[in-house]
Design a protein around this motif. Structure first.
Motif, PDB file in Angstrom:
ATOM      1  N   SER A  56     -12.919 -66.148  41.051  1.00 32.62           N
ATOM      2  CA  SER A  56     -11.615 -65.988  40.154  1.00 32.62           C
ATOM      3  C   SER A  56     -12.233 -65.674  38.575  1.00 32.62           C
ATOM      4  CB  SER A  56     -10.542 -67.122  39.578  1.00 32.62           C
ATOM      5  OG  SER A  56     -11.710 -68.329  39.703  1.00 32.62           O
ATOM      6  N   SER A  92     -24.997 -72.765  41.280  1.00 32.57           N
ATOM      7  CA  SER A  92     -25.693 -73.796  42.084  1.00 32.57           C
ATOM      8  C   SER A  92     -24.943 -73.361  43.593  1.00 32.57           C
ATOM      9  CB  SER A  92     -24.460 -74.701  41.765  1.00 32.57           C
ATOM     10  OG  SER A  92     -23.302 -74.881  42.085  1.00 32.57           O
ATOM     11  N   ASN A 113     -21.908 -70.619  44.702  1.00 34.72           N
ATOM     12  CA  ASN A 113     -21.137 -70.790  43.519  1.00 34.72           C
ATOM     13  C   ASN A 113     -21.787 -69.666  41.726  1.00 34.72           C
ATOM     14  OD1 ASN A 113     -20.328 -72.510  45.671  1.00 34.72           O
ATOM     15  ND2 ASN A 113     -21.865 -73.705  45.231  1.00 34.72           N
ATOM     16  N   GLU A 171     -13.102 -67.300  36.165  1.00 36.70           N
ATOM     17  CA  GLU A 171     -14.343 -68.484  36.381  1.00 36.70           C
ATOM     18  C   GLU A 171     -14.877 -69.108  37.485  1.00 36.70           C
ATOM     19  OE1 GLU A 171     -10.839 -71.730  35.270  1.00 36.70           O
ATOM     20  OE2 GLU A 171     -10.620 -70.798  33.126  1.00 36.70           O
ATOM     21  N   LEU A 172     -14.813 -68.649  38.840  1.00 32.00           N
ATOM     22  CA  LEU A 172     -15.662 -69.457  39.764  1.00 32.00           C
ATOM     23  C   LEU A 172     -15.725 -68.027  40.460  1.00 32.00           C
ATOM     24  CD1 LEU A 172     -17.125 -71.719  41.635  1.00 32.00           C
ATOM     25  CD2 LEU A 172     -14.784 -72.094  42.536  1.00 32.00           C
ATOM     26  N   LYS A 179     -19.277 -70.303  38.408  1.00 30.23           N
ATOM     27  CA  LYS A 179     -18.981 -70.622  36.964  1.00 30.23           C
ATOM     28  C   LYS A 179     -19.342 -69.457  36.274  1.00 30.23           C
ATOM     29  CE  LYS A 179     -19.154 -75.146  39.324  1.00 30.23           C
ATOM     30  NZ  LYS A 179     -18.778 -75.938  39.432  1.00 30.23           N
ATOM     31  N   GLY A 180     -17.601 -69.552  34.917  1.00 25.96           N
ATOM     32  CA  GLY A 180     -18.280 -69.170  33.919  1.00 25.96           C
ATOM     33  C   GLY A 180     -16.733 -68.503  33.615  1.00 25.96           C
ATOM     34  N   GLU A 181     -17.382 -67.888  32.931  1.00 23.30           N
ATOM     35  CA  GLU A 181     -15.889 -66.620  31.757  1.00 23.30           C
ATOM     36  C   GLU A 181     -15.620 -65.173  32.071  1.00 23.30           C
ATOM     37  OE1 GLU A 181     -15.999 -68.526  27.674  1.00 23.30           O
ATOM     38  OE2 GLU A 181     -16.579 -70.616  28.406  1.00 23.30           O
ATOM     39  N   THR A 196     -17.151 -67.931  44.553  1.00 24.25           N
ATOM     40  CA  THR A 196     -18.400 -68.147  45.994  1.00 24.25           C
ATOM     41  C   THR A 196     -18.459 -67.707  47.204  1.00 24.25           C
ATOM     42  OG1 THR A 196     -16.258 -68.885  46.609  1.00 24.25           O
ATOM     43  CG2 THR A 196     -16.858 -70.571  45.659  1.00 24.25           C
TER      44      THR A 196
END
Length: 95
Positions: free
Chosen positions: A37, A79, A51, A39-40, A53-55, A42
């Protein structure tokens, strides 16, 4: 140097990450992307689940033959989660 090494019974893709200015990330050794997505993201590697994560994350390119992936966007955290049995994304989420 080969991008793969041998383990008993299978080939293992070598894994590396390069992050430039928190806006451009290249990864090697990606087996598959399980979820993404803005924002994530995987992805599965031989060293565990990656993983990101962000924008405004976006998978710019993914080569399933070589395992190379290019991600653009604002990376906030990277991570790893240890690999377990091949569960679906929702199986891991509600574990």
């Amino acid at each position: 140097m080969s991008p793969m090494t041998e383990q008993p019974g299978r080939l293992v893709k070598k894994h590396s990450l390069t992050l430039n200015d928190r806006e451009r990330m290249t990864a090697t050794g990606i087996q598959r992307v399980d979820f993404f997505s803005d924002e994530l993201i995987t992805a599965q590697t031989d060293l565990g689940q990656l993983n990101i994560k962000g924008e405004a994350l976006h998978i710019e390119s993914l080569n399933s033959d070589t395992g190379d992936m290019l991600v653009k966007g604002k990376v906030g955290a990277v991570s790893y989660t240890e690999s377990g049995p091949n569960l679906s994304f929702f199986g891991r989420l509600f574990k």
